[in-house]
Design a protein around this motif. Structure first.
Motif, short mmCIF file in Angstrom:
data_model
loop_
_atom_site.label_atom_id
_atom_site.label_comp_id
_atom_site.label_asym_id
_atom_site.label_seq_id
_atom_site.Cartn_x
_atom_site.Cartn_y
_atom_site.Cartn_z
N PRO C 113 0.81 -1.21 0.00
CA PRO C 113 0.00 0.00 0.00
C PRO C 113 0.86 1.27 0.00
O PRO C 113 2.07 1.21 0.15
N GLY C 114 0.20 2.41 -0.14
CA GLY C 114 0.90 3.70 -0.05
C GLY C 114 0.73 4.52 -1.30
O GLY C 114 0.73 3.99 -2.39
N CYS C 115 0.58 5.82 -1.13
CA CYS C 115 0.46 6.72 -2.28
C CYS C 115 1.40 7.88 -2.04
O CYS C 115 1.08 8.77 -1.27
N ALA C 116 2.57 7.91 -2.61
CA ALA C 116 3.19 6.82 -3.33
C ALA C 116 3.79 5.82 -2.32
O ALA C 116 4.15 6.21 -1.24
N ALA C 117 3.89 4.54 -2.71
CA ALA C 117 4.46 3.54 -1.81
C ALA C 117 5.88 3.94 -1.44
O ALA C 117 6.66 4.34 -2.28
N ARG C 118 6.21 3.84 -0.16
CA ARG C 118 7.55 4.25 0.27
C ARG C 118 8.54 3.14 -0.04
O ARG C 118 8.17 1.96 -0.07
N PRO C 119 9.81 3.50 -0.25
CA PRO C 119 10.82 2.48 -0.56
C PRO C 119 10.86 1.39 0.50
O PRO C 119 11.03 0.21 0.18
N GLN C 120 10.68 1.78 1.78
CA GLN C 120 10.74 0.76 2.84
C GLN C 120 9.67 -0.29 2.63
O GLN C 120 9.92 -1.49 2.77
N SER C 121 8.44 0.13 2.28
CA SER C 121 7.38 -0.87 2.11
C SER C 121 7.56 -1.65 0.81
O SER C 121 7.19 -2.82 0.73
N ILE C 122 8.15 -0.99 -0.22
CA ILE C 122 8.41 -1.73 -1.46
C ILE C 122 9.43 -2.83 -1.19
O ILE C 122 9.28 -3.98 -1.62
N ILE C 123 10.48 -2.48 -0.41
CA ILE C 123 11.50 -3.48 -0.07
C ILE C 123 10.85 -4.63 0.71
O ILE C 123 11.12 -5.81 0.45
N ASP C 124 9.97 -4.27 1.63
CA ASP C 124 9.26 -5.30 2.39
C ASP C 124 8.50 -6.23 1.44
O ASP C 124 8.53 -7.46 1.59
N GLY C 125 7.82 -5.63 0.47
CA GLY C 125 7.08 -6.43 -0.51
C GLY C 125 8.00 -7.32 -1.32
O GLY C 125 7.69 -8.49 -1.57
N ILE C 126 9.16 -6.79 -1.70
CA ILE C 126 10.10 -7.58 -2.49
C ILE C 126 10.62 -8.75 -1.67
O ILE C 126 10.70 -9.89 -2.16
N VAL C 127 10.93 -8.50 -0.38
CA VAL C 127 11.44 -9.57 0.48
C VAL C 127 10.41 -10.69 0.60
O VAL C 127 10.72 -11.88 0.48
N LYS C 128 9.14 -10.30 0.78
CA LYS C 128 8.07 -11.30 0.87
C LYS C 128 7.95 -12.07 -0.45
O LYS C 128 7.73 -13.28 -0.46
N ALA C 129 8.10 -11.33 -1.57
CA ALA C 129 7.97 -11.97 -2.88
C ALA C 129 9.10 -12.96 -3.10
O ALA C 129 8.89 -14.03 -3.65
N VAL C 130 10.32 -12.61 -2.63
CA VAL C 130 11.46 -13.52 -2.79
C VAL C 130 11.20 -14.81 -2.02
O VAL C 130 11.42 -15.91 -2.55
N ALA C 131 10.68 -14.68 -0.78
CA ALA C 131 10.39 -15.87 0.02
C ALA C 131 9.31 -16.72 -0.65
O ALA C 131 9.43 -17.96 -0.74
N LEU C 132 8.27 -16.06 -1.15
CA LEU C 132 7.18 -16.79 -1.80
C LEU C 132 7.67 -17.47 -3.07
O LEU C 132 7.29 -18.61 -3.37
N PHE C 133 8.55 -16.77 -3.77
CA PHE C 133 9.08 -17.36 -5.01
C PHE C 133 9.88 -18.62 -4.69
O PHE C 133 9.78 -19.63 -5.38
N GLN C 134 10.66 -18.54 -3.60
CA GLN C 134 11.47 -19.69 -3.20
C GLN C 134 10.57 -20.88 -2.88
O GLN C 134 10.81 -22.00 -3.31
N GLN C 135 9.49 -20.58 -2.14
CA GLN C 135 8.55 -21.64 -1.76
C GLN C 135 7.94 -22.28 -3.01
O GLN C 135 7.90 -23.49 -3.15
N ARG C 136 7.49 -21.45 -3.93
CA ARG C 136 6.88 -21.97 -5.17
C ARG C 136 7.88 -22.75 -5.99
O ARG C 136 7.55 -23.76 -6.61
#
Lengths: 125, 359, 153
Positions: C113-136
């Protein structure tokens, strides 16, 4: 202190068939087409063509009020870069502009809804 | 005569952060013609005037573009203030000017970085963006937002800067001035960079005028055109001259933008020295009735805001003509006869902002 | 953060956004925030990408482009919607040409979320995506097919 040039904007109402002549006069004066836009107010189109003078920062606007069925001639003959503005007017408002070159055939923005600004105003009325 | 072929360029392309599509008509390696098709980012935000009242519209107009968001909001507010005959207090006008010039520094640094990236100079790209982060920190300190910071409202601004914040901004721009002086050498004197930029995409003064170019793109061709001279915000009280260059090629556009960063630094210093105490905003009562064409100078050039009010809280029409919209014909002209390998640089040198253009 | 065995490649595409989130995504990849320290690499080629970062709402014209990019990406893949517009349509939701958030067109796994999304939250999203990608990716290697995602073409 910098010299500030801040002339008043000029608004000039003209008939729709004078648009071509007036824009030719503007072209001969060496003005630049700053913007062109349409507005749909009370069942009529208001077309505005703004011309800017480079040295004095004067903005002259040609205004013409027309019925939705009236045909308007394109000014791309004198200002070739007006094609984006005219295609936009036709696509979003449905203004009948003749002989725009190049003509995007309502495919400039490729929106799903036809002439969104025009229809919505009709619903409200 | 070689064989003609059409190469599609975009919308998803590594060099473009935003989507635009060009059909390049090629003869061997040379471009004969470029046919643009836009609309990938068209949202129709001008139509939101029917649903949001004129004060809420400030937040919509600010989101026309995330790079010059402050100036979009300001241009719209000034057009409404003209219609309603509202005089913004001096402190509000000076604060607007400081934020404007900070936006210009951040936008030009962003562009310099993207340009460096386009000709493959990765470390220069990182240097520019490292400097840009300092400006974003200043935005965050003064407004709370990094790229979109809704501090404009009809009648003035919403947030103040205290003495310490202004001093910190001055320290930051001094650091940027020092760093930029170093980087400037690489952009303007480096042999490799020069071979990619010199003589690429020449636009003569006549062509710039005949194609309606605006902003640094036109100024690099020698057209003296700077809307800040029209005197909005606190610009009438500051001393500056439009930055121009003569060559009209990509190198000249780069030079103009670098010199504009130095000019912006100077303007912030002048504004910080002259900023008076007082109110930030005046209360605005009633609804706008009438119309006004407001023109402001954005980092990319002249932007036109046309507001037409009818005496109710909903405007009849709000129109934004953004600088990239006016620069597209000029860009198509520079593409003619260019090499295919130069296309990313030529698209970038007008500093395209597609989300502005398509609204 | 889960142990990452592979380096996912990230592709960024701008839907109908205001540009604010795009430059924040780019800012995440530059030295100050440096999202590449989590083992990702930014790429411009959909056919080699594992994680798709989508910014902005979806309009009639870019819908096809987004669909095509998503289909060109090899499986397994993860989609991250960055910013309020990509999550719901945001401030432009009522505009005539916006269909809504990114999930109107492609299945979204992570919302930032965020308008505009802050870099901290984008990084958080990327970290979660990396973990999810690993799982998949692990599931993919073991031959387990994730019904809800993998069944779609």
């Amino acid at each position: 202190m910098a010299e500030v040039i801040c002339p008043e904007n000029i608004l000039k109402e003209v008939d729709v068939d004078r648009i071509l002549d007036e824009s030719m006069i503007m072209k001969n004066k060496g003005l630049r087409l700053s913007q062109a836009c349409a507005a749909y107010v009370n069942g009529k189109y208001e077309l505005s063509y703004s011309f800017a003078e480079e040295g004095t920062y004067q903005l002259t606007t040609l205004r013409t009020v027309i019925d939705p069925e009236t045909e308007v001639s394109s000014i791309t003959e004198f200002f070739p870069y007006a094609f984006l503005y005219e295609n936009e007017m036709r696509e979003l408002f449905g203004v009948k502009i003749q002989m725009t070159k190049p003509d995007y055939q309502n495919k400039l923005y490729r929106i799903r809804q036809e002439t969104p600004f025009f229809k919505k105003a009709e619903e409200n009325a | 005569m070689g064989k003609q072929s059409i190469i599609p360029f975009g919308p998803q392309h590594p060099v473009l952060p935003e989507p635009i599509h060009l059909d390049l008509v090629m003869e061997d390696e040379k471009i004969l013609e470029a046919v643009p098709s836009i609309g990938f980012v068209h949202r129709g935000l001008e139509s939101l005037v029917e649903k949001k009242d004129y004060q809420e519209m400030v937040y919509v107009i600010e989101r026309t573009c995330g790079i010059c968001s402050f100036m979009h909001g300001m241009g719209y507010c000034e057009s409404i203030e003209h219609i309603m005959n509202v005089e913004v207090p001096a402190r509000g006008r000076f604060l607007r000017t400081i934020w404007c010039e900070m936006s210009r520094i951040h936008s030009h640094l962003l562009w310099l970085g993207l340009l460096a990236d386009a000709f493959g100079f990765e470390s220069l790209f990182y240097q520019c963006w490292r400097m840009r982060e300092k400006i974003l920190d200043m935005f965050e300190m003064t407004t709370g937002g990094r790229v979109i910071f809704s501090v404009n409202k009809v009648g003035g601004v919403l947030k103040d800067m205290d003495e310490g914040q202004i001093r910190q901004i001055l320290d930051t721009i001094e650091w940027i001035e020092k760093e930029l002086t170093k980087i400037k050498k690489t952009f303007l004197n480096d042999y490799t960079v020069e071979t990619r930029l010199r003589g690429v995409g020449v636009l003569t003064k006549e062509q710039a005028h005949d194609l309606g170019a605006v902003g640094p793109f036109a100024r690099a061709s020698g057209v003296v055109l700077d809307m800040r001279k029209r005197g909005y915000a606190a610009y009438p009280e500051l001393d500056f001259e439009p930055v121009t260059s003569e060559d009209g090629d990509s190198w000249a556009r780069c030079e103009v933008r670098i010199n504009e960063i130095f000019q912006a630094i100077d303007l912030i210093r002048q504004a910080a020295a002259k900023i008076p105490a007082g109110d930030l905003a005046v209360e605005v009562k009633g609804n706008p009735e009438g119309e006004f064409f407001m023109r402001v100078e954005q980092p990319r050039g002249e932007a036109v805001y046309f507001s037409k009010g009818n005496g109710t809280k909903f405007l009849d029409r709000m129109r934004v003509r953004t600088p990239t919209f006016a620069n597209i014909p000029g860009m198509l002209q520079t593409l003619k006869g260019a090499d295919y390998a130069d296309v990313p640089i030529l698209i970038l040198t007008i500093d395209p902002c597609i989300s502005c253009t398509e609204r | 953060m889960a142990k990452v065995k592979k380096s996912p490649w990230v592709l960024h595409y701008d839907g109908a956004s205001c540009n604010g989130c795009d430059i924040e995504v780019l800012a995440c990849l530059t030295p100050v925030y440096d999202a590449e320290r989590f083992g990702i690499v930014n790429t411009g080629d959909p056919m080699q990408a594992d994680i798709l970062l989508l910014t902005g709402g979806i309009n009639a014209q870019c819908q096809e482009v987004v669909k095509q990019i998503y289909e060109q990406m090899p499986r397994p893949k993860v989609v991250v919607a960055v910013g309020t517009c990509a999550c719901t349509g945001g401030v432009f939701k009522e505009a005539y040409n916006i269909l809504g958030g990114a999930d109107t067109t492609v299945p979204v796994d992570i919302y930032v979320p965020g308008c505009a999304a802050r870099p901290q939250s984008i990084i958080d999203g990327i970290v979660k995506a990396v973990a999810l990608f690993q799982q998949r990716s692990d599931e993919h290697d073991k031959g387990i097919v994730n019904g809800s995602r993998e069944g779609e073409s």
